[in-house]
Design a protein around this motif. Sequence first.
Motif, PDB file in Angstrom:
ATOM      1  N   ARG A 132     -45.492 -54.633  13.448  1.00  0.00           N
ATOM      2  CA  ARG A 132     -44.422 -55.387  14.113  1.00  0.00           C
ATOM      3  C   ARG A 132     -43.276 -55.634  13.147  1.00  0.00           C
ATOM      4  O   ARG A 132     -42.115 -55.641  13.524  1.00  0.00           O
ATOM      5  N   LYS A 133     -43.630 -55.831  11.901  1.00  0.00           N
ATOM      6  CA  LYS A 133     -42.607 -56.089  10.900  1.00  0.00           C
ATOM      7  C   LYS A 133     -41.713 -54.866  10.688  1.00  0.00           C
ATOM      8  O   LYS A 133     -40.523 -54.984  10.410  1.00  0.00           O
ATOM      9  N   MET A 134     -42.285 -53.675  10.809  1.00  0.00           N
ATOM     10  CA  MET A 134     -41.553 -52.461  10.450  1.00  0.00           C
ATOM     11  C   MET A 134     -40.949 -51.702  11.634  1.00  0.00           C
ATOM     12  O   MET A 134     -40.242 -50.720  11.424  1.00  0.00           O
ATOM     13  N   THR A 135     -41.256 -52.121  12.856  1.00  0.00           N
ATOM     14  CA  THR A 135     -40.758 -51.371  14.017  1.00  0.00           C
ATOM     15  C   THR A 135     -39.831 -52.236  14.864  1.00  0.00           C
ATOM     16  O   THR A 135     -39.885 -53.454  14.793  1.00  0.00           O
ATOM     17  N   PRO A 136     -38.981 -51.586  15.676  1.00  0.00           N
ATOM     18  CA  PRO A 136     -38.017 -52.334  16.486  1.00  0.00           C
ATOM     19  C   PRO A 136     -38.718 -53.250  17.492  1.00  0.00           C
ATOM     20  O   PRO A 136     -39.870 -53.030  17.853  1.00  0.00           O
ATOM     21  N   GLU A 137     -37.970 -54.235  17.929  1.00  0.00           N
ATOM     22  CA  GLU A 137     -38.442 -55.215  18.903  1.00  0.00           C
ATOM     23  C   GLU A 137     -38.865 -54.560  20.209  1.00  0.00           C
ATOM     24  O   GLU A 137     -39.988 -54.700  20.678  1.00  0.00           O
TER      25      GLU A 137
ATOM     26  N   LEU B 108     -38.637 -39.200   2.108  1.00  0.00           N
ATOM     27  CA  LEU B 108     -39.903 -39.799   2.531  1.00  0.00           C
ATOM     28  C   LEU B 108     -40.466 -40.714   1.448  1.00  0.00           C
ATOM     29  O   LEU B 108     -41.011 -41.779   1.749  1.00  0.00           O
ATOM     30  N   ARG B 109     -40.311 -40.281   0.197  1.00  0.00           N
ATOM     31  CA  ARG B 109     -40.809 -41.129  -0.890  1.00  0.00           C
ATOM     32  C   ARG B 109     -40.028 -42.437  -0.949  1.00  0.00           C
ATOM     33  O   ARG B 109     -40.609 -43.500  -1.168  1.00  0.00           O
ATOM     34  N   ARG B 110     -38.707 -42.353  -0.733  1.00  0.00           N
ATOM     35  CA  ARG B 110     -37.895 -43.583  -0.726  1.00  0.00           C
ATOM     36  C   ARG B 110     -38.336 -44.511   0.397  1.00  0.00           C
ATOM     37  O   ARG B 110     -38.452 -45.720   0.211  1.00  0.00           O
ATOM     38  N   GLN B 111     -38.564 -43.875   1.556  1.00  0.00           N
ATOM     39  CA  GLN B 111     -39.003 -44.625   2.725  1.00  0.00           C
ATOM     40  C   GLN B 111     -40.319 -45.342   2.431  1.00  0.00           C
ATOM     41  O   GLN B 111     -40.495 -46.518   2.740  1.00  0.00           O
ATOM     42  N   ALA B 116     -43.447 -50.252   1.032  1.00  0.00           N
ATOM     43  CA  ALA B 116     -44.254 -50.949   0.030  1.00  0.00           C
ATOM     44  C   ALA B 116     -43.582 -52.249  -0.392  1.00  0.00           C
ATOM     45  O   ALA B 116     -44.243 -53.275  -0.577  1.00  0.00           O
ATOM     46  N   GLU B 117     -42.243 -52.197  -0.512  1.00  0.00           N
ATOM     47  CA  GLU B 117     -41.520 -53.409  -0.904  1.00  0.00           C
ATOM     48  C   GLU B 117     -41.600 -54.484   0.180  1.00  0.00           C
ATOM     49  O   GLU B 117     -41.747 -55.670  -0.102  1.00  0.00           O
ATOM     50  N   THR B 118     -41.486 -54.057   1.424  1.00  0.00           N
ATOM     51  CA  THR B 118     -41.471 -55.016   2.520  1.00  0.00           C
ATOM     52  C   THR B 118     -42.854 -55.608   2.785  1.00  0.00           C
ATOM     53  O   THR B 118     -42.994 -56.811   2.991  1.00  0.00           O
ATOM     54  N   LEU B 119     -43.854 -54.739   2.784  1.00  0.00           N
ATOM     55  CA  LEU B 119     -45.198 -55.205   3.168  1.00  0.00           C
ATOM     56  C   LEU B 119     -46.013 -55.637   1.954  1.00  0.00           C
ATOM     57  O   LEU B 119     -46.979 -56.406   2.095  1.00  0.00           O
ATOM     58  N   GLY B 120     -45.646 -55.126   0.791  1.00  0.00           N
ATOM     59  CA  GLY B 120     -46.503 -55.291  -0.383  1.00  0.00           C
ATOM     60  C   GLY B 120     -47.311 -54.017  -0.554  1.00  0.00           C
ATOM     61  O   GLY B 120     -47.836 -53.474   0.425  1.00  0.00           O
ATOM     62  N   ALA B 121     -47.392 -53.565  -1.778  1.00  0.00           N
ATOM     63  CA  ALA B 121     -48.067 -52.291  -2.055  1.00  0.00           C
ATOM     64  C   ALA B 121     -49.526 -52.333  -1.609  1.00  0.00           C
ATOM     65  O   ALA B 121     -50.060 -51.340  -1.095  1.00  0.00           O
ATOM     66  N   ASP B 122     -50.152 -53.483  -1.782  1.00  0.00           N
ATOM     67  CA  ASP B 122     -51.561 -53.605  -1.411  1.00  0.00           C
ATOM     68  C   ASP B 122     -51.753 -53.480   0.104  1.00  0.00           C
ATOM     69  O   ASP B 122     -52.643 -52.777   0.567  1.00  0.00           O
TER      70      ASP B 122
END
Lengths: 149, 149
Positions: A132-137, B108-111, B116-122
């Motif tokens: 949900r965090k990564m996809t559009p509403e 793709l690697r940047r994506q 990883a930055e948004t969700l956390g790498a773990d």
Amino acid sequence: MSSELPLRFLLAFRTMIDELHAELARQGHPDMRPMHGFVLQAIGPQGTTAVELGRTLGVSKQAAGKTVEALEQIGYVERAVDPADTRRKIVKVTDRGYDALIRSGEILRRQHRRWAETLGADRLAALENDLRKMTPENVWKLDAPGWFS
Amino acid sequence: MSSELPLRFLLAFRTMIDELHAELARQGHPDMRPMHGFVLQAIGPQGTTAVELGRTLGVSKQAAGKTVEALEQIGYVERAVDPADTRRKIVKVTDRGYDALIRSGEILRRQHRRWAETLGADRLAALENDLRKMTPENVWKLDAPGWFS
DNA sequence: ACACGATAGACAACCTGGTTCACTATTTAG
DNA sequence: CTAAATAGTGAACCAGGTTGTCTATCGTGT
């Protein structure tokens, strides 16, 4: 490989949808296409029109019209002119359409439970949260000509 | 709603792929279709034939042949008859094809890093792990006519 | 040595789910 | 009361698949 993630998403989607439709076929709905359940949901209990439906799904009114026609032919929706505006034709889900919708819901819930059992309820919840965090509403507007098969 | 999960998977896939191709277009590859990168990868450094490619991708040899022809027309692959077996035509990725492939990889690697930055790498690693657990091994055989847009 | 079966590629017709353009019928606004 | 907007439909087209059929070449068994 970083290119694996999008493929896994597609694979996950297809796996679930294919399972759903195999089971739906077994339960008396062999003609249901992947998009049909989706469209039936989008129509909603009030009914809708081709133009409206197209806007909801993010496709042209002609594409929406074609889909409605296909759905009508296999008995999942019916159309009737709007007495208040004779240009409009209100599309409504039939009883058979609802049957398919209800069965889809049950199958999807079972599928969801299986995922929860395999991954753990907490992991699945975290996964859904991350998605949900990564996809559009807007879940309806897939904005994709031919989103699936 | 349990029906949200498959849709989220599709949305995640499309979001990533659309982003990839928008950026690819900006970087000089406006004609790349979603499937092209995928097919270029499947061809591999050795080259391949239409029949082989079809088997790899899980589509008919005719479909594979059509795709190769399209790819050839926009200059991403070239074909040459196999001197050791004049029935066969070896399809090879051109320099331009490799350029697209390399850029795709970078994007793709940047994506992936952004996720990883948004969700956390773990969390991202856990997500990938969960997906691998729930989806088939073979990433190539999507077995889907028109997997994406 | 050679005929026969298997294989590679290509062509055609078709399917599905989209697209755009063009048109008619009806409704609504100025 | 005319002009613009809107709903639906039809036609032609596209992408990416399918199956069926055909030819050319290859490889094997007798």
